[in-house]
Design a protein around this motif. Structure first.
Motif, PDB file in Angstrom:
ATOM      1  N   GLY A 377      -2.995   5.492  10.352  1.00 53.12           N
ATOM      2  CA  GLY A 377      -3.287   4.087  10.631  1.00 53.12           C
ATOM      3  C   GLY A 377      -4.126   3.388   9.594  1.00 53.12           C
ATOM      4  N   THR A 378      -4.512   4.097   8.533  1.00 57.24           N
ATOM      5  CA  THR A 378      -5.379   3.463   7.524  1.00 57.24           C
ATOM      6  C   THR A 378      -4.583   2.812   6.396  1.00 57.24           C
ATOM      7  OG1 THR A 378      -5.582   5.501   6.219  1.00 57.24           O
ATOM      8  CG2 THR A 378      -7.212   5.144   7.960  1.00 57.24           C
ATOM      9  N   LEU A 379      -3.292   3.092   6.307  1.00 57.88           N
ATOM     10  CA  LEU A 379      -2.483   2.533   5.214  1.00 57.88           C
ATOM     11  C   LEU A 379      -2.161   1.076   5.518  1.00 57.88           C
ATOM     12  CD1 LEU A 379      -1.321   3.701   2.573  1.00 57.88           C
ATOM     13  CD2 LEU A 379       0.860   3.946   3.764  1.00 57.88           C
ATOM     14  N   THR A 380      -2.548   0.196   4.626  1.00 60.05           N
ATOM     15  CA  THR A 380      -2.348  -1.243   4.836  1.00 60.05           C
ATOM     16  C   THR A 380      -1.272  -1.774   3.895  1.00 60.05           C
ATOM     17  OG1 THR A 380      -4.103  -1.751   3.247  1.00 60.05           O
ATOM     18  CG2 THR A 380      -4.732  -1.573   5.577  1.00 60.05           C
ATOM     19  N   MET A 398       6.423  12.095  -6.071  1.00 59.09           N
ATOM     20  CA  MET A 398       7.018  11.751  -4.776  1.00 59.09           C
ATOM     21  C   MET A 398       5.975  11.160  -3.825  1.00 59.09           C
ATOM     22  SD  MET A 398       9.934  14.537  -3.811  1.00 59.09           S
ATOM     23  CE  MET A 398       9.036  16.029  -4.168  1.00 59.09           C
ATOM     24  N   ARG A 399       4.776  11.744  -3.843  1.00 62.53           N
ATOM     25  CA  ARG A 399       3.724  11.216  -2.959  1.00 62.53           C
ATOM     26  C   ARG A 399       3.347   9.799  -3.353  1.00 62.53           C
ATOM     27  NH1 ARG A 399       2.139  11.765   2.085  1.00 62.53           N
ATOM     28  NH2 ARG A 399       2.424   9.513   1.954  1.00 62.53           N
ATOM     29  N   ALA A 400       3.219   9.530  -4.652  1.00 65.70           N
ATOM     30  CA  ALA A 400       2.891   8.184  -5.111  1.00 65.70           C
ATOM     31  C   ALA A 400       3.985   7.196  -4.725  1.00 65.70           C
ATOM     32  CB  ALA A 400       2.692   8.180  -6.629  1.00 65.70           C
ATOM     33  N   ALA A 401       5.252   7.586  -4.923  1.00 67.91           N
ATOM     34  CA  ALA A 401       6.373   6.706  -4.586  1.00 67.91           C
ATOM     35  C   ALA A 401       6.417   6.424  -3.090  1.00 67.91           C
ATOM     36  CB  ALA A 401       7.681   7.350  -5.040  1.00 67.91           C
ATOM     37  N   LEU A 402       6.202   7.462  -2.290  1.00 68.06           N
ATOM     38  CA  LEU A 402       6.254   7.294  -0.842  1.00 68.06           C
ATOM     39  C   LEU A 402       5.159   6.364  -0.352  1.00 68.06           C
ATOM     40  CD1 LEU A 402       7.293   8.060   1.971  1.00 68.06           C
ATOM     41  CD2 LEU A 402       5.839  10.109   1.868  1.00 68.06           C
ATOM     42  N   THR A 403       3.928   6.606  -0.782  1.00 71.14           N
ATOM     43  CA  THR A 403       2.810   5.779  -0.310  1.00 71.14           C
ATOM     44  C   THR A 403       2.959   4.336  -0.779  1.00 71.14           C
ATOM     45  OG1 THR A 403       1.353   7.700  -0.285  1.00 71.14           O
ATOM     46  CG2 THR A 403       0.299   5.540  -0.319  1.00 71.14           C
ATOM     47  N   GLN A 446      10.851  12.149   3.861  1.00 69.89           N
ATOM     48  CA  GLN A 446      10.129  10.900   4.097  1.00 69.89           C
ATOM     49  C   GLN A 446      10.582   9.805   3.141  1.00 69.89           C
ATOM     50  OE1 GLN A 446       8.071  10.825   6.978  1.00 69.89           O
ATOM     51  NE2 GLN A 446       9.255  12.720   6.991  1.00 69.89           N
ATOM     52  N   LEU A 447      10.894  10.163   1.898  1.00 70.01           N
ATOM     53  CA  LEU A 447      11.432   9.179   0.959  1.00 70.01           C
ATOM     54  C   LEU A 447      12.760   8.629   1.461  1.00 70.01           C
ATOM     55  CD1 LEU A 447      10.673  10.877  -2.476  1.00 70.01           C
ATOM     56  CD2 LEU A 447       9.726   8.706  -1.661  1.00 70.01           C
ATOM     57  N   ASP A 448      13.540   9.469   2.119  1.00 67.79           N
ATOM     58  CA  ASP A 448      14.836   9.025   2.654  1.00 67.79           C
ATOM     59  C   ASP A 448      14.679   7.946   3.726  1.00 67.79           C
ATOM     60  OD1 ASP A 448      16.202  10.730   1.003  1.00 67.79           O
ATOM     61  OD2 ASP A 448      16.485  12.301   2.497  1.00 67.79           O
ATOM     62  N   ARG A 449      13.497   7.836   4.288  1.00 63.79           N
ATOM     63  CA  ARG A 449      13.245   6.824   5.318  1.00 63.79           C
ATOM     64  C   ARG A 449      12.798   5.496   4.721  1.00 63.79           C
ATOM     65  NH1 ARG A 449      10.868   9.297  10.625  1.00 63.79           N
ATOM     66  NH2 ARG A 449      11.918  11.303  10.725  1.00 63.79           N
ATOM     67  N   THR A 450      12.654   5.466   3.403  1.00 64.76           N
ATOM     68  CA  THR A 450      12.174   4.253   2.728  1.00 64.76           C
ATOM     69  C   THR A 450      13.290   3.673   1.860  1.00 64.76           C
ATOM     70  OG1 THR A 450      11.404   5.351   0.710  1.00 64.76           O
ATOM     71  CG2 THR A 450       9.894   5.356   2.604  1.00 64.76           C
ATOM     72  N   ASP A 451      12.959   2.596   1.167  1.00 65.57           N
ATOM     73  CA  ASP A 451      13.907   1.977   0.243  1.00 65.57           C
ATOM     74  C   ASP A 451      13.700   2.423  -1.204  1.00 65.57           C
ATOM     75  OD1 ASP A 451      15.092   0.497   2.295  1.00 65.57           O
ATOM     76  OD2 ASP A 451      13.581  -1.095   2.134  1.00 65.57           O
ATOM     77  N   ALA A 660      -3.006   6.856  -6.012  1.00 63.43           N
ATOM     78  CA  ALA A 660      -2.289   5.880  -6.840  1.00 63.43           C
ATOM     79  C   ALA A 660      -1.460   4.938  -5.971  1.00 63.43           C
ATOM     80  CB  ALA A 660      -1.391   6.601  -7.842  1.00 63.43           C
ATOM     81  N   GLY A 661      -0.765   5.502  -4.983  1.00 62.35           N
ATOM     82  CA  GLY A 661       0.045   4.669  -4.106  1.00 62.35           C
ATOM     83  C   GLY A 661      -0.770   3.682  -3.300  1.00 62.35           C
TER      84      GLY A 661
END
Length: 664
Positions: A377-380, A398-403, A446-451, A660-661
């Motif tokens: 819940g902290t990601l804005t 991958m973590r940077a891209a996802l966030t 998780q990346l598959d759930r994003t654009d 970074a994300g």
């Protein structure tokens, strides 16, 4: 209807009811300050309660100053814990989760380095890890010990906790040392017969119940087996102990674990220890005490396994620690049918390694111990959506891209290889460490759930990124293995462009080349390691499993000392030596001459030649691939993360990717 009806059914535990059968078992956090809980503890435990856990047993708490393996231990005997208990209880009870204290004493499985006090034990038998000769407890000191447990129970009640789990019987700790004939050589009222060895434990349980009354929960944590301890307690012995404890009528549940410090993987169970490896022992304990709820642990990572064990009556509650470190929302996700989004525990045991010198961490959950700033819940949302390029599809990229994508940025992820995963994918090629691919598999899912647009087999260059008009770039290009062959004992040679004679031969490879399967490697292999890390062991097992004859050479006094921190050094040695892998320590490579390797003793300088060596694999560190970062620096906003900053660990790459994300 839940897919796991037993797992998500309530259970009566003495005077109280757990809302489901998910139990977060005790584990060290190193969030401690001045032997007390902190606000970070409150957020840490509240995050798991919010995530749906039914019961939480907090970390083991000292009942006496003599049990301090490191400074970060709660003093349960100190009344200063009471106000913080109240904070913790309020935060956890908000989510209808039960919260328990766990008073304990390590006995001989510690040292006096931190507290400058003698190590206590029933008999003077040193521990295999700490090796300090213990002081034999006398009657007055045993009274002090009991009083510590009494105070711990009293403070738990005063602080509004739901109960107490008496610890110290399991894992070879002090009360278990009294129980086991292997460590209890006394001839007084606490030694000899079964009844005498059990006397202290029953006294502590009785005194604990006297403090808590019948409105609070009282449980005990025991072993299902001591494992491979010569003369130690067997599963049948522990079933007898469980029955004797249950017969007192003073306990409301029994939590079952396994092992001592003689075989630590029986306790911590890193990969490749199979899921549910303690179920059979626990089931026999359950059969001995059918009237009491019994908690099973031991890599109980999936809701499918949990439901199976509970439905079969092998246990009543499923305990887990590392899986809830990896994903605090495990219970809610399982309940709601979102199992594919559960971040898996891969058994890397970075949680164990991290607490040696710092607070608890997880190899691929950056929020651990920092729940207030990085937790659920902290990601804005970003103030403005930007076009972001992430170059490099390893775990950090991958973590940077996802966030960044989760915050609303339009992200393109470039990877020059045909698949994502970076060096984790290579590690996962070893059957022993195949589970580690769960790190990258989860990120990919998780990346598959994003654009995020993923472009594979695409080496992004500075000119292209500038021309495409990206607003910001994250460079996660990783690192390249060094193949000069020099050990770190020869720093001058690292900068002069030279190599160990013969290191440039066709039969000399890096660990990455060996794991990729692309290198032509003959039957007899020497692996030289200068790092002390896990990768050379991974390569050794990978090759041994393919019937290569492997010798692991290191200039260090032992092979892979880094594995001591993750607690799987003993288990790894047993496994790799069982595969025929030979060790040569205290040597560096002096030369490779066709199919011979010359080794130099790092202490005497004496050289020995080993003939008929078909291949040499070097593990001497990596060089950062930072050219793209420097080509872009000053021309557009760019940041580097992971190995292209400095070759380090999976954790560092994912941590920096998350930051970074969030910062873009």
């Amino acid at each position: 209807m839940s897919d796991y009806p037993t797992l998500f059914s309530p259970l009566r535990i003495g005077p109280l009811t757990a809302k489901n059968r998910v139990w977060m078992t005790a584990h060290s956090t190193q969030l401690v300050k001045d032997h007390n809980f902190t606000d970070e503890h409150v957020h840490y435990y509240a995050e798991r309660a919010r995530g749906g856990v039914g019961v939480i047993t907090m970390e083991a708490m000292a009942v006496h100053p003599t049990t301090q393996p490191y400074k970060g231990k709660i003093f349960a005997f100190d009344p200063a814990v009471v106000p913080n208990y109240e904070k913790l209880a309020a935060a956890v009870h908000e989510h209808d989760t039960l919260l328990l204290a766990q008073p304990w004493h390590r006995g001989r499985e510690t040292s006096g380095t931190v507290n400058r006090l003698p190590v206590w034990a029933p008999s003077s038998v040193p521990d295999v890890v700490y090796r300090e000769m213990p002081h034999v407890l006398v009657d007055e000191e045993i009274d002090e010990l009991v009083n510590g447990y009494v105070l711990a129970a009293r403070h738990a009640v005063e602080g509004g906790l739901d109960g107490v789990e008496v610890h110290g019987l399991a894992h070879g700790y002090l009360l278990g040392q009294f129980l086991s004939p292997a460590t209890n050589h006394r001839t007084d009222q606490f030694g000899g017969s079964f009844e005498n060895r059990l006397r202290l434990i029953l006294d502590i349980i009785a005194r604990t119940r006297a403090e808590t009354g019948r409105t609070k929960v009282v449980g005990v944590r025991i072993n299902g087996s001591d494992g491979g301890v010569p003369g130690g307690l067997t599963n049948a012995d522990w079933a007898k102990i469980a029955r004797a404890i249950a017969d007192t009528g003073l306990v409301d549940y029994i939590s079952v674990t396994r092992g001592t410090y003689i075989e630590r993987m029986d306790i911590y169970g890193a990969t490749p220890q199979p899921a549910g490896f303690q179920v059979e022992d626990t089931a026999r304990i359950k059969a001995a005490v059918p009237e009491l709820p019994v908690v099973v642990v031991g890599r109980m990572n999936t809701p499918e396994l949990a439901e199976q064990v509970l439905a079969a009556g092998q246990a009543d509650m499923v305990g887990m620690a590392r899986q809830l470190i990896a994903d605090p929302e495990w219970a809610n996700k399982a309940r709601d049918g979102e199992t594919t989004s559960i971040r898996p525990c891969v058994g890397a045991n970075w949680c164990m390694a991290s607490i040696v010198n710092s607070p608890l961490a997880c190899v691929h959950n950056p929020a651990v111990g920092r729940e207030l700033t990085l937790g659920v819940g902290t990601l804005t949302d970003a103030p403005a959506a930007k076009r972001v390029a992430v170059v490099g599809g390893g775990p950090g990229g991958m973590r940077a891209a996802l966030t960044a994508a989760q915050r609303g940025h339009r992200v393109t992820l470039f990877e020059q290889d045909a698949e994502l995963g970076g060096q984790v994918r290579l590690i996962g090629r070893s059957e022993t460490y195949a589970e580690w691919q769960g790190i990258t598999d989860w990120l990919i899912s998780q990346l598959d759930r994003t654009d995020v647009q993923v472009q594979l087999k695409h080496r992004a260059e500075a000119a292209e990124l500038l021309a495409e008009g990206f607003d910001e770039v994250v460079v996660a290009t990783g690192s390249t293995p060094l193949k000069h062959g020099w050990s770190s004992l020869r720093p001058a040679s690292w900068g002069d462009g030279t190599t160990v004679p013969g290191a440039d031969q066709w039969n000399v490879h890096s660990v990455a080349e060996a794991l990729s399967g692309k290198a032509q490697i003959g039957p007899r292999v020497f692996i030289f390691d200068d790092t002390g890390a896990r990768q050379p062991v991974v390569a050794a097992e990978y090759l041994a499993d393919r019937r290569h004859e492997v010798t692991l050479v290191t200039r260090l006094p032992q092979v892979a000392p880094d594995l001591e921190a993750s607690r799987d050094l003993q288990a790894t040695y047993r496994r790799v030596r069982g595969k025929g892998i030979r060790f040569i320590t205290d040597h560096e490579v002096d030369a490779v001459v066709e199919d011979s390797v010359v080794l130099r003793d790092v202490w005497t300088g004496e050289t020995t030649t080993h003939a008929d060596v078909d291949a040499v694999v070097l593990s001497t560190g990596n060089a950062a691939d930072d050219a793209l970062y420097h080509a872009l620096k000053g021309r557009l906003p760019v940041r580097a993360i992971g190995d292209c900053v400095s070759p380090r660990r999976i954790f560092n790459a994912i941590w920096e990717g998350e930051l970074a994300g969030r910062e873009i």
